[in-house]
Design an enzyme around this catalytic site. Structure first.
Site, PDB file in Angstrom:
ATOM      1  N   ASP A 119      56.801  46.221  43.668  1.00  0.00           N
ATOM      2  CA  ASP A 119      56.524  47.153  42.573  1.00  0.00           C
ATOM      3  C   ASP A 119      57.754  47.311  41.683  1.00  0.00           C
ATOM      4  O   ASP A 119      57.650  47.320  40.446  1.00  0.00           O
ATOM      5  CB  ASP A 119      56.134  48.518  43.128  1.00  0.00           C
ATOM      6  CG  ASP A 119      54.665  48.598  43.533  1.00  0.00           C
ATOM      7  OD1 ASP A 119      53.997  47.546  43.534  1.00  0.00           O
ATOM      8  OD2 ASP A 119      54.209  49.706  43.859  1.00  0.00           O
ATOM      9  N   LEU A 120      58.914  47.447  42.299  1.00  0.00           N
ATOM     10  CA  LEU A 120      60.135  47.661  41.528  1.00  0.00           C
ATOM     11  C   LEU A 120      60.550  46.410  40.755  1.00  0.00           C
ATOM     12  O   LEU A 120      61.018  46.497  39.615  1.00  0.00           O
ATOM     13  CB  LEU A 120      61.264  48.103  42.460  1.00  0.00           C
ATOM     14  CG  LEU A 120      61.050  49.469  43.116  1.00  0.00           C
ATOM     15  CD1 LEU A 120      62.133  49.744  44.147  1.00  0.00           C
ATOM     16  CD2 LEU A 120      61.037  50.577  42.066  1.00  0.00           C
TER      17      LEU A 120
END
Length: 265
Positions: free
Chosen positions: A201-202
């Site tokens: 996600d990051l």
């Protein structure tokens, strides 16, 4: 708070500003990084971590971010992700990691009046960040084509799981496995290990952030909006770095090696 970054800005260097803020030097008037995007409005149609991380970064640069949350689900699901030691609140530790410096509105976009509110908001904004599954934004009337017709200069950033041709939702733990991160992580004699944070996600958030910033520069030069998109799987695979080229160049399948470096012995 200020975004702290060492940025070379001719003819001067970055110098400290008041209260520890970074400012661009080399001119008679410094520009604090925390005010760089002042006057820029962002609409967030996203939840959990990837999309909200993009908009939080823009907020840290001074943009006004309006987070649209669904009242029927009591807002972003991370408002309910609570540690046993946390006090009861809808501003949890997880929610706080990527939702500071934002405003929030509760709107059900499935209702005509709710959809109109968000469409009107987007038509007077600079950036929209969305994380709908492929096809869902079109069904709701919140896709790039619909919104750009009302705001030609709009920059629309989209995060998907597997790209626009695959309707599956993307989940970080699954992506870590599919892209090989779990397989490579751990000790040689142990099982694959998931990262303790939602790493994919990051990674996707950082890639979309860069695309949005590049689109802002392009719009300054041309006046044109843009559609930019990142998939979780694409972000993961592109971040394999030397482990990926170990296969493409050397034919080596990366293995778990604990804290050892595969290329430095």
């Amino acid at each position: 708070s200020c975004t702290r970054a060492m940025i070379w800005h001719r003819p001067g260097l970055l110098r400290p500003g008041r209260r520890g803020c970074a400012v661009f030097a080399g001119s008679s008037r410094g520009v604090a990084l925390s005010r760089l995007l002042e006057g820029t409005r962002v609409v967030e149609l996203a939840s959990v971590l990837a999309g909200p991380s993009v908009t939080q970064f823009l907020a840290e640069l001074g943009a006004t971010v309006i987070k649209v949350e669904n009242p029927s689900t009591k807002g972003d699901v991370t408002r309910t992700w609570r540690l046993p030691s946390e006090p009861v609140s809808d501003v949890t530790a997880y929610f706080s990691c990527c939702n500071i410096s934002k405003s929030s509105i509760a709107v059900d976009v499935r209702k005509p009046e709710g959809l109109k509110i968000v469409q009107d908001l987007a038509s007077s904004s600079d950036i929209v960040i969305a994380s709908y599954k492929p096809g869902d934004a079109e069904k709701l009337g919140l896709d790039f084509e619909t919104l750009q017709a009302r705001r030609p200069s709009l920059i629309y950033g989209q995060i998907t799981g597997y790209g626009h041709d695959d309707p599956r939702a993307g989940y970080d733990a699954v992506m870590q496995a599919e892209a090989g991160f779990q397989y490579m992580n751990g000790n040689p004699d142990g099982p694959p290990v998931k990262m303790p944070v939602a790493l994919i996600d990051l990674l996707a958030a950082h890639q979309l952030k860069e695309a949005v910033l590049a689109s802002l520069v392009r719009r300054e030069r041309t006046g044109e909006g843009a559609f930019v998109s990142v998939s979780l799987l694409g972000a993961a695979v592109s971040s394999l770095a030397n482990q990926g080229t170990s296969w493409t160049i050397a034919g080596n399948i990366p293995q778990r090696a604990g804290s050892e470096h595969p290329s430095i012995v």
